[in-house]
Scaffold this motif. Structure first.
Motif, mmCIF file in Angstrom:
data_model
loop_
_atom_site.group_PDB
_atom_site.id
_atom_site.type_symbol
_atom_site.label_atom_id
_atom_site.label_comp_id
_atom_site.label_asym_id
_atom_site.label_seq_id
_atom_site.Cartn_x
_atom_site.Cartn_y
_atom_site.Cartn_z
ATOM 1 N N LEU A 1 6.697 -8.189 0.760
ATOM 2 C CA LEU A 1 7.273 -9.405 1.334
ATOM 3 C C LEU A 1 7.307 -9.276 2.858
ATOM 4 O O LEU A 1 7.813 -8.298 3.405
ATOM 5 N N GLY A 2 6.735 -10.265 3.531
ATOM 6 C CA GLY A 2 6.593 -10.187 4.976
ATOM 7 C C GLY A 2 5.323 -9.506 5.431
ATOM 8 O O GLY A 2 5.002 -9.515 6.619
ATOM 9 N N ARG A 3 4.596 -8.913 4.492
ATOM 10 C CA ARG A 3 3.327 -8.234 4.809
ATOM 11 C C ARG A 3 2.246 -8.692 3.829
ATOM 12 O O ARG A 3 1.406 -7.907 3.395
ATOM 13 N N GLU A 4 2.255 -9.973 3.501
ATOM 14 C CA GLU A 4 1.364 -10.455 2.447
ATOM 15 C C GLU A 4 -0.105 -10.387 2.830
ATOM 16 O O GLU A 4 -0.968 -10.139 1.976
ATOM 17 N N ILE A 5 -0.443 -10.634 4.093
ATOM 18 C CA ILE A 5 -1.850 -10.719 4.484
ATOM 19 C C ILE A 5 -2.599 -9.408 4.257
ATOM 20 O O ILE A 5 -3.700 -9.404 3.692
ATOM 21 N N PRO A 6 -2.072 -8.234 4.670
ATOM 22 C CA PRO A 6 -2.846 -7.006 4.458
ATOM 23 C C PRO A 6 -2.736 -6.433 3.050
ATOM 24 O O PRO A 6 -3.280 -5.348 2.787
ATOM 25 N N PHE A 7 -2.074 -7.141 2.124
ATOM 26 C CA PHE A 7 -1.873 -6.602 0.779
ATOM 27 C C PHE A 7 -3.183 -6.166 0.142
ATOM 28 O O PHE A 7 -4.197 -6.864 0.207
ATOM 29 N N GLY A 8 -3.141 -5.001 -0.475
ATOM 30 C CA GLY A 8 -4.238 -4.530 -1.313
ATOM 31 C C GLY A 8 -3.642 -3.876 -2.542
ATOM 32 O O GLY A 8 -2.601 -3.205 -2.466
ATOM 33 N N ASN A 9 -4.235 -4.071 -3.704
ATOM 34 C CA ASN A 9 -3.632 -3.545 -4.924
ATOM 35 C C ASN A 9 -3.863 -2.038 -5.062
ATOM 36 O O ASN A 9 -4.540 -1.408 -4.239
ATOM 37 N N VAL A 10 -3.294 -1.463 -6.122
ATOM 38 C CA VAL A 10 -3.400 -0.028 -6.353
ATOM 39 C C VAL A 10 -4.851 0.387 -6.554
ATOM 40 O O VAL A 10 -5.274 1.466 -6.122
ATOM 41 N N LEU A 11 -5.637 -0.469 -7.183
ATOM 42 C CA LEU A 11 -7.047 -0.145 -7.421
ATOM 43 C C LEU A 11 -7.805 0.023 -6.106
ATOM 44 O O LEU A 11 -8.731 0.844 -6.014
ATOM 45 N N ALA A 12 -7.425 -0.726 -5.094
ATOM 46 C CA ALA A 12 -8.095 -0.647 -3.796
ATOM 47 C C ALA A 12 -7.539 0.476 -2.929
ATOM 48 O O ALA A 12 -8.170 0.861 -1.945
ATOM 49 N N GLY A 13 -6.344 0.972 -3.269
ATOM 50 C CA GLY A 13 -5.713 1.981 -2.430
ATOM 51 C C GLY A 13 -4.771 1.392 -1.409
ATOM 52 O O GLY A 13 -4.517 2.027 -0.374
ATOM 53 N N GLY A 14 -4.234 0.186 -1.675
ATOM 54 C CA GLY A 14 -3.309 -0.435 -0.741
ATOM 55 C C GLY A 14 -4.013 -0.994 0.473
ATOM 56 O O GLY A 14 -5.247 -1.058 0.527
#
Length: 377
Positions: free
Chosen positions: A239-252
């Motif tokens: 929350l507050g950092r939605e743009i750089p979000f990457g899932n666990v599969l990508a490594g964050g």
């Protein structure tokens, strides 16, 4: 003759209502149309009112002229700005801009460490795979597997019935989502996963149709709860950092940068944190390399924007991760498009000079790098 006893009546106790597949699919289509059409009409009407009340025709024409300079449809957009109602003219100009900025070379597309003026075919499927939450990605894959397994029954009659129900419940949203995604895959605009966001709810509805057809009631409820719960568990910390979000599969977020850039990693949303850090006063003269800029806040923080030239007095530099990755990729690119050639002339030398002068490079949040420079000789 003795009368026969009447046949026992069947119990009229109401059982659970079952919505047949065709009815479910038709209901989805009707709901989608009833939502989409009024939404589009309302958006156009709101734009008409807002533009007409806030923008003069002269300002609209000047804005269109500046935006379309050097692009196709320049004259058509100007003619629309001068003849159509202002709100409608802005809408038409927007449509023309999408077309004009979608030709090869009009955009700089970053994918897997490379840039190109043309689109990458697998950009958007890969972007969805790394930017959607892990639970949603795995849930969609599981739905595809369940649909395939459910359609391979040994008994032909059961298989045909299962396929009919699956098609009635999930084929329409799947086809709409796939058509939208497929059109995006053929485009020359690969600058953000947001461009295929409308396909995601359609795929989720299709997956729900598969779950409704292949799963028992308790299993359906459990699967839905697990997917929603795990997706929330992964998303809430961002929350507050939605743009750089990457899932666990990508490594964050760090993993996303190995695959994507542009608005997938940074879009100027954390400039406030940069200004706040610079205001602490322990970094010396501070400069910022960022696609976006707030001149008033920059002056208040004593921060200079760095673009074409690296000033010798700068001691510490904050660089957008998007532009940092882009500089290296453009330097390796050999395509001959006007926009790429122009950026190569001034941006690549600046980034090369920054890399050469860097004493240390450390991450500053997800969106920036904090670079300490050696003093100019």
């Amino acid at each position: 003759r003795p009368k026969q006893a009447p046949a026992p009546k069947r119990s009229r106790r109401a059982g659970p209502r079952r919505v047949p597949g065709p009815t479910w699919g038709t209901a989805f289509a009707r709901t989608a149309v009833l939502i989409a059409v009024p939404a589009v009409v309302t958006a156009v009407l709101v734009q008409q009112v807002v533009v007409a009340s806030t923008t003069s025709r002269e300002d609209l024409a000047r804005g269109v002229d500046r935006k379309f300079a050097g692009y196709s449809h320049h004259e058509t957009a100007l003619r629309a700005a001068s003849t159509l109602p202002r709100g409608l003219a802005a809408y038409v100009a927007g449509l023309l801009w999408v077309q004009a900025s979608s030709i090869p070379g009009a955009r700089i597309n970053y994918f897997l460490g490379r840039v190109s003026g043309e689109g990458y075919f697998f950009y958007f499927p890969v972007a969805l795979a790394v930017k959607l939450s892990t639970a949603v990605v795995l849930g969609l894959l599981a739905a595809a597997v369940a649909a395939a397994v459910g359609s391979m029954r040994r008994r032909a009659a059961v298989r045909r019935r299962k396929l009919r129900v699956l098609a009635a419940r999930g084929l329409l949203p799947l086809a709409l989502g796939a058509a939208y995604l497929g059109a995006a895959m053929l485009s020359n605009v690969n600058i953000g996963v947001r461009h295929v966001a409308p396909s995601v709810p359609l795929f989720l509805v299709a997956a729900a149709g598969v779950l409704r057809t292949t799963g028992r009631p308790r299993v359906r409820a459990a699967v839905a709860a697990v997917v929603v719960g795990l997706a929330a568990l992964e998303a809430v910390p961002f929350l507050g950092r939605e743009i750089p979000f990457g899932n666990v599969l990508a490594g964050g977020p760090p993993g996303v940068r190995r695959v994507l850039s542009d608005s997938n990693v940074e879009w100027g949303e954390r400039l406030d944190a940069v200004f706040a850090r610079a205001s602490e006063g322990d970094l010396g003269r501070v400069g910022v390399v960022s696609l976006f800029w707030d001149a008033r806040e920059g002056r208040a923080a004593g921060v200079a924007r760095v673009d074409a030239v690296l000033p010798p007095e700068i001691e510490t530099l904050f660089v957008s991760v998007f532009l940092w990755d882009l500089g290296s990729a453009i330097e390796r690119n050999r395509e001959s498009y006007r926009k790429l050639d122009s950026i190569r002339e001034w941006f690549v030398p600046v980034m090369r000079e920054i890399r050469k002068a860097a004493v240390s490079v450390e991450p500053f949040g997800d969106a920036y790098l904090l670079i300490r420079l050696r003093p100019a000789s």
